[in-house]
Design an enzyme around this catalytic site. Structure first.
Site, PDB file in Angstrom:
ATOM      1  CB  ALA A 219      -7.783   7.817   4.115  1.00 25.18           C
ATOM      2  N   GLY A 220     -10.662   7.891   6.028  1.00 22.08           N
ATOM      3  CA  GLY A 220     -12.146   9.199   6.482  1.00 22.08           C
ATOM      4  C   GLY A 220     -13.194   8.366   6.548  1.00 22.08           C
TER       5      GLY A 220
ATOM      6  CE  LYS B 197      -2.596   3.238   1.943  1.00 23.80           C
ATOM      7  NZ  LYS B 197      -3.896   3.148   4.009  1.00 23.80           N
TER       8      LYS B 197
ATOM      9  CG  ASN C 285      -5.720   1.142  11.093  1.00 19.49           C
ATOM     10  OD1 ASN C 285      -6.403   1.055  12.856  1.00 19.49           O
ATOM     11  ND2 ASN C 285      -4.760   1.092  11.581  1.00 19.49           N
ATOM     12  CB  THR C 286      -8.559   5.826  12.981  1.00 19.93           C
ATOM     13  OG1 THR C 286      -7.634   5.838  12.919  1.00 19.93           O
ATOM     14  CG2 THR C 286      -8.985   6.104  13.740  1.00 19.93           C
TER      15      THR C 286
ATOM     16  N   GLY D 129      -8.059   9.649   9.478  1.00 21.92           N
ATOM     17  CA  GLY D 129      -7.718   9.965  10.532  1.00 21.92           C
ATOM     18  C   GLY D 129      -9.295  10.971  11.109  1.00 21.92           C
TER      19      GLY D 129
END
Lengths: 256, 256, 256, 256
Positions: D184-185, D97, D206-207, D158
């Protein structure tokens, strides 16, 4: 409440940049430009332009407005640089709205070619205003390469969808070292007001006025919209709250 | 491009209604009202109002503005009707902005009590402008009950969230038989512009100006915002498209 | 991770309520209901229903599902109460989804008539689930009048616009003393997921499945969507930030 | 309803890619990954990784999951290429990635460096999945350069803001010649559902899971969310209408 800004050392009091394409006729175009209060007027450069059209634009508008030729339709740095040079000859200005389109369907900019063309034209003495995407990194690189302003898109050219990603525009404005002019996507007055509220220094539009049912009145709308947005930006808006807050005093209610 | 509208037979040229609560001081309030260009100014009625405040508002504003007392803080039809009658005495006007609050936390209107109070006040000769929710059925019932205008909320009072449900406001405007004044929730200029674009006849706001960092400048912003939105509404905006459409002519590109 | 809720003392493990109208044919309807995992199934009551249709619905679905007749199309409390009583006879249930429509074009509820019908039906022993607007005050009044749940609209019936005003739905959920079932407007799976995330106890939908290109697959989507939203609601989402925050550890980057 | 897709010839049945950073502890991480149903798991590569951490990740996860090392934190093509090569050694995979960050504040990608690194790594036999912005032109160029998939951002890393510009993501999906993984996001389940509905082949997050109050339950939510979104995408949603449309049959209303 006078409030001006500068691009490449030139002071501008109007924060509305307007295009000249697609009006029902020339008179409505001229009336709309007057109603808009714009100082900067964009014109596209075509081969045919060089045989009369460009000259006639200079005759028509050149004494009252800052003409900003664009490289609309170019898809490589080479084409855009060539077009910019012809525009400089034809319109006797070194300002250029730089468009390098990445594909003919979305009309999104090609950032790599745009950067290359910006560097080349800056080195050649141009005042370069690149039409770019709403990406803070690309905007910063363009400014670092010498762009006099950056012109991120609100949404695809001619779509009238307004500002698709207000957060990205706000981020760009907060970090930019050069003026930010929102370009493309404006559909109606509130879109222009929002652009200024997000921190843009100005707005460039064409279709929203030229193709409105009443272009002259829409030009008036845009003039007021940009003024409203700029005042609101400077006035410092109230925060958004998720809960209600009474505006009227709560003491001494009748009947309590 | 003169463009006025009527409420209860009274012609109004400004489409901005402004409140008088919460300004840093009286001078800023007066300056802001002037800057807003408003003709209709709301004042809240409290017991203490009746001992001097209301009179002083009449002295201060009564000769230049249409005073619109409100029943802010009332939570039953009975309280609201009583407040309206005291307001009529104190301010010598039969116009009333009718608020009947359903709960003290959200400050959402209580539609049932509102309808009851509207009927009673209309029968008593008042010109009633009810603050209501953004529901086309409630708005129609209020108009049928004799309300001179309806005032649906954009979002909760004082929240600054703007127009939470533009589609509902548009529906209401398209179907209303009386003027529609967006009331509550306006946070910044683009919210006011949008309200007019959706078809509202006017906008009422207070906190967005009174609590802005610079109320006078925000009042100027709102004046221009409402003008922009009204022009845009009349000018007939371009449609939103999901795809790009070139504004510049596509023939004769340089380098092709 | 078992997670059930109750309406009028009846435990429900599925948070998806599904309608029976508008499917391409009966087999697709039955398959879709199975795929949705719904326990509560709505059926509309018509005169013709009373001559066979209702019975056939009872035969088809009555042993496996909680049947929830609705009063769709009624526009007065009187009509709705009459329809509810006929439904009770025909379907042998005292549950009723109460619809009282304020106008035939927007299909928005008439809150005043709805309240009246709720009171009357509650007094008559019904378990009343009223379809209402997204207004916290109306929802509270319906609960106070004895409604077993409230069913605020996401957006107009059949519009597929999703949740037009998420803030209002969140407010209603945070304050309601009875279960909140989002009803009307769901267009696709993410709308249903959002409803549960905002705090709704369940979602009622019909057109989004019945008129999808592949109703059975959309029913599966909705089943998973509701499960996703409920888990997310309970899991406690991260806050929204306006700035980025690295997820990967920032120490020991290669090449620094 | 089996439904798989391929990246670089490898079949994948789960459309959720999950990260390994920021969990309260290792057990919760492992449980969350299991609950998510993910097959592809991202790990960040740091100098310290090379002394034990990477090996332990291989031991922990390498037999059950496709490990996808990332170059998080790199800000030049050179750093990213070096990191990718170390990752290949440490994790014994040629999947990478690719992140090349344009600035440390917004964590937006640097498209020019990203393209350069993609070309170099593709030539070196890597399967490259670049994290890029939501720009159709950049995505196309990355695919043309040999990227095995493109990973446009929903919103800043994040931030939990979800998909800031759904139209752009939809455009990218409609035109991409390689799989599109939204990266992301993502903040909550409905964001992931929406990504799949817009046409994304998968979602990387992830987050949203690691920092949820209950990561394991949020992982379950995400698993269902992605399934819901994929089914909805294939099922063909109903169109959005601005007007209501009754779902129940309109004939034979009681009381008419």
């Amino acid at each position: 409440m006078s409030d001006s800004f500068e691009i490449a050392g030139r002071g501008l009091t109007s924060r509305l940049f307007i295009g000249t394409a697609g009006y029902p006729n020339r008179q409505i175009m001229l009336d709309s430009i007057v109603a808009s209060g714009a100082q900067v007027v964009t014109v596209s450069i075509r081969r045919i332009s060089l045989e009369g059209y460009a000259e006639s634009m200079v005759d028509l508008l050149g004494s009252d407005y800052v003409l900003l030729p664009n490289t609309a339709g170019c898809s490589t740095a080479r084409e855009a640089v060539l077009t910019a040079r012809l525009a400089r000859e034809a319109l006797r200005t070194n300002w250029i709205k730089l468009e390098v389109i990445g594909d003919r369907e979305t009309l999104h900019p090609d950032v790599t070619e745009l950067l290359k063309a910006t560097e080349e034209l800056v080195a050649d003495g141009f005042t370069v205003l690149p039409y770019c995407n709403d990406d803070p990194v690309s905007c910063r690189k363009l400014a670092d390469a010498g762009a006099a302003a950056v012109m991120p898109l609100g949404s695809p050219i001619g779509s009238g969808m307004g500002i698709a990603n207000p957060h990205a525009i706000e981020l760009i404005c907060a970090r930019s070292t050069v003026p930010v002019i929102l370009d493309a996507g404006i559909g109606t007055a509130s879109d222009a007001t929002l652009a200024l509220e997000l921190g843009c220094d100005g707005v460039l539009l064409n279709t929203a006025v030229a193709k409105a049912r009443d272009p002259r009145r829409m030009a008036s709308a845009m003039r007021a919209a940009v003024e409203a947005g700029r005042h609101a930006c400077l006035a410092g808006r109230i925060p958004k709250r998720t809960h209600a807050e009474a505006s009227s005093p709560q003491l001494g209610l009748i009947g309590t």
